[in-house]
Design a protein around this motif. Structure first.
Motif, short mmCIF file in Angstrom:
data_model
loop_
_atom_site.label_atom_id
_atom_site.label_comp_id
_atom_site.label_asym_id
_atom_site.label_seq_id
_atom_site.Cartn_x
_atom_site.Cartn_y
_atom_site.Cartn_z
N ARG A 265 0.83 -1.21 -0.11
CA ARG A 265 -0.21 0.05 0.15
C ARG A 265 0.90 1.27 0.02
N GLU A 266 1.86 1.13 0.68
CA GLU A 266 2.84 2.54 0.86
C GLU A 266 3.61 2.70 -0.59
N LEU A 267 3.70 1.52 -1.30
CA LEU A 267 4.27 1.74 -2.84
C LEU A 267 3.16 2.25 -3.46
N TRP A 268 1.86 1.86 -3.46
CA TRP A 268 0.77 2.43 -4.09
C TRP A 268 0.84 4.09 -3.91
N LEU A 269 0.72 4.43 -2.67
CA LEU A 269 0.66 5.75 -2.09
C LEU A 269 1.83 6.67 -2.66
N GLU A 270 3.06 6.22 -2.90
CA GLU A 270 3.90 6.77 -3.05
C GLU A 270 4.18 7.10 -4.78
N ARG A 271 3.50 6.70 -5.50
CA ARG A 271 3.84 6.83 -7.01
C ARG A 271 3.49 7.88 -7.64
N GLY B 284 15.39 -7.63 8.00
CA GLY B 284 14.35 -8.04 7.59
C GLY B 284 13.16 -7.44 7.03
N GLU B 285 13.43 -6.14 6.68
CA GLU B 285 12.41 -5.18 6.40
C GLU B 285 12.21 -5.29 4.66
N VAL B 286 10.83 -5.40 4.52
CA VAL B 286 10.31 -5.53 3.17
C VAL B 286 10.47 -4.03 2.51
N ILE B 287 11.20 -3.89 1.34
CA ILE B 287 11.49 -2.70 0.68
C ILE B 287 10.81 -2.46 -0.48
N GLY B 288 10.24 -3.44 -1.22
CA GLY B 288 9.70 -3.41 -2.62
C GLY B 288 9.49 -4.66 -3.14
N TYR B 289 9.58 -4.77 -4.30
CA TYR B 289 9.14 -6.06 -5.18
C TYR B 289 10.21 -5.99 -6.52
N THR C 212 -7.28 -0.91 -0.76
CA THR C 212 -7.14 -0.76 0.59
C THR C 212 -6.22 -1.70 1.04
N LEU C 213 -5.88 -1.68 2.22
CA LEU C 213 -4.99 -2.62 2.65
C LEU C 213 -5.60 -3.88 2.70
N GLU C 214 -6.91 -3.93 3.05
CA GLU C 214 -7.60 -5.30 2.98
C GLU C 214 -7.67 -5.68 1.74
N ASP C 215 -7.92 -5.06 0.39
CA ASP C 215 -7.80 -5.30 -0.78
C ASP C 215 -6.63 -6.06 -1.03
N LEU C 216 -5.38 -5.36 -0.61
CA LEU C 216 -3.92 -6.03 -0.87
C LEU C 216 -3.64 -7.17 0.00
N GLU C 217 -4.20 -7.47 1.20
CA GLU C 217 -4.31 -8.64 1.86
C GLU C 217 -4.95 -9.62 1.10
N GLU D 117 8.19 -15.13 -22.79
CA GLU D 117 9.24 -13.87 -22.59
C GLU D 117 8.46 -13.07 -21.77
N PRO D 118 8.50 -13.11 -20.48
CA PRO D 118 7.98 -12.14 -19.39
C PRO D 118 8.86 -10.82 -19.39
N GLU D 119 8.17 -10.09 -18.71
CA GLU D 119 8.49 -8.80 -18.45
C GLU D 119 9.34 -8.78 -16.98
N LEU D 120 10.60 -8.17 -16.92
CA LEU D 120 10.96 -7.77 -15.63
C LEU D 120 10.23 -6.53 -14.88
N ALA D 121 9.92 -6.79 -13.61
CA ALA D 121 9.28 -5.56 -13.15
C ALA D 121 9.88 -5.27 -11.63
N PHE D 122 10.03 -4.11 -11.26
CA PHE D 122 10.55 -3.91 -9.92
C PHE D 122 10.06 -2.51 -9.47
N GLU D 123 10.02 -2.28 -7.99
CA GLU D 123 9.51 -0.96 -7.47
C GLU D 123 10.06 -1.10 -6.22
N LEU D 124 10.60 -0.06 -5.67
CA LEU D 124 11.07 -0.06 -4.21
C LEU D 124 10.66 1.18 -3.53
N LEU D 125 10.53 1.13 -2.37
CA LEU D 125 9.98 2.44 -1.37
C LEU D 125 10.97 3.48 -1.90
#
Length: 189
Positions: free
Chosen positions: A43-49, A93-98, A66-71, A111-119
């Motif tokens: 959710r933080e990633l979504w908010l920071e975009r 152990g902090e999660v910092i992105g994907y 929402t947080l519930e949607d993402l859960e 041929e998939p696509e590479l994707a990444f996003e960090l806080l």
């Protein structure tokens, strides 16, 4: 300094016994399937975009996702041969992105696509490059021959990461006067 090397582990330490969960390790990072408790980071990633990101990838006027949607999304979308893995710092152990592979349908078959996003607070520390290199190793050992990545023309930081990990920009571009042109990049494995 990390060389970004990864030790892809399937059914290894950090994976649930009896599953084929993908867990990738680098010097500083652990890339693993999402857990429900990681939804707050999503959710933080979504908010920071950036406001130039298309609306379907930002929090809408009603506060969705929402947080519930993402859960719920995490619960109902187990990782498979492709997928976005949570990027966790091994120290602390902090999660910092994907980072991971998605079947966007924009590349050729298999041929998939590479994707990444960090806080944002994690930008500029080489984590996106390190995580991407681990995913490239995983893709190679999974039998992929070529990957794609798309990036908005204005996203110079992501374009630099893609160049560092060997992606080259192609002549294929999707125009978008509102959100900025999308550049297609590719990399042979």
């Amino acid at each position: 300094m990390s060389d970004g090397s990864a030790d892809p582990a399937i059914d290894g330490e950090g994976a649930d016994p009896g599953t084929d969960e993908v867990v990738l390790r680098t010097d500083r990072l652990l890339l693993r399937p999402w857990r429900v408790e990681d939804a707050a980071v999503q959710r933080e990633l979504w908010l920071e975009r950036d406001p130039r990101v298309p609306p379907h990838r930002r929090i809408d006027a009603d506060g969705h996702p929402t947080l519930e949607d993402l859960e719920e999304w995490i619960r109902t979308h187990p990782p498979g041969r492709t997928g976005l893995l949570a990027v966790e710092r091994r120290t602390g152990g902090e999660v910092i992105g994907y980072c991971g592979l998605v079947d966007s349908g924009r590349g050729a078959e298999d041929e998939p696509e590479l994707a990444f996003e960090l806080l944002r607070r994690e930008w500029g520390q080489g984590y996106a490059t390190e995580a991407s290199l681990a995913v490239l190793d995983w893709a190679r050992t999974s039998g992929h021959v070529r990957l794609w990545a798309t990036v908005r023309e204005w996203n110079t930081a992501s374009r630099r990461v893609l160049a560092k990990v060997g992606f080259v920009e192609t002549d294929r571009v999707e125009p978008d006067d509102v959100h900025g042109r999308t550049i297609f990049t590719t990399r042979l494995l």
